[in-house]
Structures are given as structure tokens and as C-alpha cells.
Design an enzyme around this catalytic site. Structure first.
Site, PDB file in Angstrom:
ATOM      1  N   ASP A 185      -3.614   2.527  -5.599  1.00 33.75           N
ATOM      2  CA  ASP A 185      -2.399   2.579  -4.783  1.00 33.75           C
ATOM      3  C   ASP A 185      -2.212   1.341  -3.905  1.00 33.75           C
ATOM      4  OD1 ASP A 185      -4.548   3.052  -3.146  1.00 33.75           O
ATOM      5  OD2 ASP A 185      -3.715   4.827  -2.158  1.00 33.75           O
ATOM      6  N   GLU A 186      -2.841   0.233  -4.281  1.00 36.15           N
ATOM      7  CA  GLU A 186      -2.850  -0.948  -3.409  1.00 36.15           C
ATOM      8  C   GLU A 186      -2.733  -2.220  -4.249  1.00 36.15           C
ATOM      9  OE1 GLU A 186      -5.800  -2.590   0.149  1.00 36.15           O
ATOM     10  OE2 GLU A 186      -6.521  -1.142  -1.317  1.00 36.15           O
ATOM     11  N   ASP A 196       0.858  -1.189   0.000  1.00 34.79           N
ATOM     12  CA  ASP A 196       0.000   0.000   0.000  1.00 34.79           C
ATOM     13  C   ASP A 196       0.894   1.239   0.000  1.00 34.79           C
ATOM     14  OD1 ASP A 196      -2.091   1.752   0.163  1.00 34.79           O
ATOM     15  OD2 ASP A 196      -3.010   0.851   1.937  1.00 34.79           O
TER      16      ASP A 196
END
Length: 384
Positions: free
Chosen positions: A104-105, A10
Site C-alpha cells: 500500500d506504499e 501511502d
């Protein structure tokens, strides 16, 4: 069966971190990304401003009451998609199987790889490569399943990492507050506290049946999670999945206005499907087939979005690049790909909350009365 190893990555406070790259003077400052001081909602908050209770999706007015000295930045359009793709490319080049869970993960399945290398050291090295290449902070959790890996990542932040050894899931989880479990919101948290459940280990004082009686089906699932049990698979939807539509014309047409109206209609259709799946798309393609069955297509990467108007503009540009003017068309197609989970932060614009609510209202009408119930004027053909 081989021991499962799942890593969860993350990017820490991703949108703020990107803004700091653009303007290093913002480092360690109380930064809010999204909109302006006068209106909008918080799309992202730096760790410095979170200390005041500011969080994403909070109205900007309330955020500034909590932290009057916060620095509000509108957001650098295009930069978020650029850095997200950069990290994706690094992971794709190294990982045997990965899932882009959001902009974003990421999840990486390393099951079976322990025969060839130390999976923990490999994951540390991958994180360092991402940091060295992008200059962005990133955290990871490594565990036997997706749930524990994600919770481990949250505990490792900011900019750290944590490995939960197989067999240690319950020990790790037990010490944490019960609202650390994904899906435990305010209402469930209050209901659990009423049952004298404050930490994850307290859940194990109840049987699955007793929890189900109190909380419905969610109770039994909560018991499984408290035991560190989760069988979710890492699925590479990012590359494999797309949403598309095609239209074969019974009467071939070279009418540019008709073709563009069809293009708009089809683009609206796939954009609606995208929003129903709660996804964002980062790539759009247009396909044209002529009467002799010659088929051409072209695609373009775009900023991650769910908005009709942005897809339509990109589709029109691709159409004009492809179309041989004056030639009749047999088939027209539109495809959205590079899909990732819908997140408010996927489109950081000043009017985000207003636009998002508008699309929710439009989709509600389409869901009730059918897709053609609401269309842009340019998608409605004359004489219909």
C-alpha cells in the site's frame, strides 16, 4: 545536478478502507481487521480505534481491552491484492519511475520532470485519479528525498498531501517529535530523551561524533536525517526483480509423481528465499522444457503471500495446465515475481500469527542446517 523531487504515496489505513468499500456501514467506526475477537493479532486498525491506543501487531485480547466496542472483521481475501494492483497500474501508467515499497506504499521519482510540468500539481492530479478510480483515501508527501517525503506523508494523513519545498527540510523536520524519524523505536526514543532530545531540531545541538559516541553508528545517521539528508534511490524492483530456480534433469522423466515432487521442492526453495528477503510475491510462473528444447511457461497472479502451501497449490495448477501428459521433461522451473516488501498485513487470515511463527521456525532450521533439512513429504522422492 537537477533538483530532486520524490513523491511518497501511502493508502490510508488501507485494509480498513478496503473493508469499508465492501461494507459502507463500517465507515468512521472503530474497526479492527485480522483474526477474530477470540484470538490472533491486529493486522490493521481504523483511525477511530487508534484513538484508544490500538495499533497493528497488537494482540487482539489487548486491543479489545482498550476498545471493547471495536468491530472485528476477518478480512476479505483477495480484495487487498486487487486494489493494490489497481493503484499500481494507475501509477505505472503515469510515473516515469516508481517503486512499490509495500502493498500500500509507493515512491515516485520526478527528478527532471519540472522542466516539463509543475511536479506538485502533477502529483495532486495523480492522487485525485487514484481516489476517483478506486474510491480509496490516499495521502502523499513531496520532497527532495525519500526520507522527508515519507515523513511528510505521515504528517499529511489522513487523506491529505504536503509539499516540502527544497531547502525547507530542516525547518519542517525541526518542529516534529524525534520519534517521527523512521527507525526511532521505543529504546532509541528513551535514549534520546535521556540526552534531552525531544524534537528533531534538538539533535542538531550535538555533533555527529557526539551522537555516534552515545548511540553508535546510528547516531551519525540520525544527525544526517535531522538535517533532512537522505540519498536513497527510487528503484523499480516491483517489475524487475524476481526469485527463480530451475532443474535440468540428466535423465529425462515422464514420471508425474517425480515431477510434482520436484515442483514442490523447488517452490519451497524460492519461497524460503522470498522470506529471507522479507518480501511477498503476487505472481508465480512454471516453466517446462522437453527433450527437443521446446519450452513452455505460464504465470498466474495470486494474492500477495509468503506461504509455501499457497505457492505450491498455484504451481501445481500451472503445471497441470502446461504439461503434455506422458511426455518426458528435460527442465522444470519455478519463478516468483511481482515482489513487494514483507508486511504482516500482506496476508490477513485468521491463523496469520500462528502460520507466520511456524514459517519462522521452519526457516530457522533451514538457515542452520540447509534448505533440504525440512521439506514437505510430497517433496521427498522415494528411495532417497
Amino acid at each position: 545536478m537537477p533538483q530532486r523531487y520524490i513523491a511518497h504515496f501511502d493508502l490510508d489505513s488501507f485494509f480498513v478502507s478496503v473493508e469499508v468499500l465492501q461494507n459502507p456501514a463500517l465507515k468512521d467506526k472503530p474497526v479492527i481487521v485480522g483474526g477474530s475477537r477470540e484470538r490472533g493479532v491486529v493486522a490493521a486498525a481504523s483511525y477511530a480505534v487508534r484513538k484508544f491506543g490500538v495499533h497493528s501487531a497488537m494482540p487482539m485480547a489487548k486491543a479489545l481491552q482498550l476498545c471493547p466496542n471495536a468491530i472485528v472483521v476477518k478480512g476479505t481475501r483477495g480484495a487487498y491484492s486487487h486494489y493494490s494492483r489497481l493503484v499500481t497500474d494507475i501509477i505505472a501508467a503515469k510515473a516515469p519511475l516508481f517503486q512499490k515499497a509495500s502493498i500500500d506504499e509507493f515512491y515516485i521519482d520526478l527528478t527532471g520532470m519540472d522542466k516539463f510540468f509543475d511536479v506538485y500539481q502533477w502529483t495532486i492530479a495523480l492522487r485525485q485519479e487514484i481516489i476517483d478510480t478506486t474510491k480509496l483515501p490516499i495521502s502523499f508527501g513531496l520532497a527532495s528525498n525519500k526520507l522527508v517525503a515519507k515523513i511528510a506523508t505521515d504528517e499529511a494523513k489522513p487523506n491529505g498531501y504536503l509539499f516540502i519545498q527544497p531547502g525547507m527540510e530542516k525547518v519542517f523536520l525541526g518542529q516534529l517529535a524525534v520519534n517521527k524519524i523512521p527507525g526511532v523505536g521505543k529504546q532509541t526514543f528513551a535514549a534520546l530523551k535521556a540526552l534531552n532530545i525531544h524534537y528533531i531540531k534538538d539533535i542538531l545541538n550535538y555533533s555527529p561524533e557526539a551522537l555516534e559516541e552515545q548511540l553508535g553508528k546510528w547516531g551519525a545517521e540520525l544527525w544526517q536525517k535531522a538535517n533532512g539528508q537522505h540519498d536513497g534511490e527510487v528503484i523499480n524492483e516491483h517489475e524487475a526483480k524476481s526469485i527463480s530456480t530451475e532443474n535440468t534433469f540428466h535423465e529425462f522423466s515422464a514420471d508425474i509423481n517425480f515431477l510434482l515432487s520436484e515442483l514442490v521442492r523447488m517452490t519451497e526453495k524460492v519461497a524460503h528465499e522470498l522470506r529471507q528477503d522479507e518480501k511477498l510475491a503476487g505472481c508465480i510462473a512454471v516453466k517446462i522444457r522437453y527433450p527437443d528444447f521446446e519450452t513452455t511457461s505460464r504465470q498466474a497472479s495470486i494474492d500477495y503471500t509468503f506461504k509455501d502451501d499457497e505457492f505450491i497449490e498455484a504451481a501445481r495448477q500451472l503445471f497441470h495446465q502446461l504439461y503434455r501428459r506422458g511426455q518426458p521433461v528435460r527442465l522444470l522451473g519455478v519463478r516468483l515475481s511481482d515482489l513487494t516488501s514483507h508486511a504482516m498485513q500482506g496476508s490477513l487470515f485468521e491463523d496469520f500469527d500462528k502460520k507466520a511463527n511456524l514459517y519462522k521456525a521452519i526457516d530457522a532450521v533451514k538457515n542452520k542446517y540447509g534448505n533440504p533439512a525440512l521439506q514437505k513429504g510430497r517433496a521427498i522422492r522415494k528411495g532417497k
